[in-house]
Enzyme design. Structure first.
Site, mmCIF file in Angstrom:
data_model
loop_
_atom_site.group_PDB
_atom_site.id
_atom_site.type_symbol
_atom_site.label_atom_id
_atom_site.label_comp_id
_atom_site.label_asym_id
_atom_site.label_seq_id
_atom_site.Cartn_x
_atom_site.Cartn_y
_atom_site.Cartn_z
ATOM 1 N N GLU A 1 22.953 -45.974 -17.462
ATOM 2 C CA GLU A 1 23.218 -44.838 -16.577
ATOM 3 C C GLU A 1 23.594 -45.379 -15.198
ATOM 4 O OE1 GLU A 1 20.529 -41.591 -16.205
ATOM 5 O OE2 GLU A 1 20.362 -41.273 -18.367
ATOM 6 N N HIS A 28 24.674 -38.931 -11.393
ATOM 7 C CA HIS A 28 24.307 -39.972 -12.353
ATOM 8 C C HIS A 28 25.013 -39.674 -13.659
ATOM 9 C CE1 HIS A 28 21.193 -37.057 -13.587
ATOM 10 N NE2 HIS A 28 21.035 -37.754 -14.706
HETATM 11 ZN ZN LIG Z 1 19.920 -37.491 -16.372
#
Ligand SMILES: [Zn+2]
Length: 120
Positions: A12, A66
């Site tokens: 991420e 994100h």
């Molecule tokens: Zn998330």
């Protein structure tokens, strides 16, 4: 921002969006300290530096972005639980072949989608 998000796969990616009057003027990339494919934790030092930069330049924190390289398209339970700021949470996901970004307002455990507009 998309470039950064794409380069971090399968992890991420995360960062901050700063600007004025709901208009983003600066994207600040922040290292994901968790280095995880399913979770992000902003590097606290970089986050502090970013907050300083935003204040020095007279801007406001408008959003936090994100990515969810492996889904979902919307805010996860963790995102909802950890949403600490009253800002738009921009989430990059790739439900099909390409990336898409969706914005969410998260307050008191409730998630509301907000519309995003790309301005050149
Ligand atoms: Zn998330």
């Amino acid at each position: 921002m998309l470039d950064h998000v794409d380069r971090q796969v399968p992890l991420e990616a995360c960062g901050l969006l700063a600007g004025k009057n709901d208009r983003v003027e600066k994207v600040i990339l922040v290292r994901n300290q968790a280095q995880s494919p399913a979770r992000f934790v902003m590097d606290p030092y970089e986050q502090l530096q970013a907050f300083d930069w935003i204040e020095t330049n007279g801007l406001d924190l408008l959003g936090i972005f994100h990515s969810h390289p492996a889904g979902p398209e919307t805010a996860s339970m963790t995102d909802i639980a950890e949403a600490a700021y009253e800002v738009v949470y921009l989430i990059w996901s790739r439900p099909k072949s390409g990336w898409q970004a969706r914005g969410f307002w998260i307050a008191n455990g409730r998630v509301t989608e907000v519309s995003l507009q790309i301005i050149e």
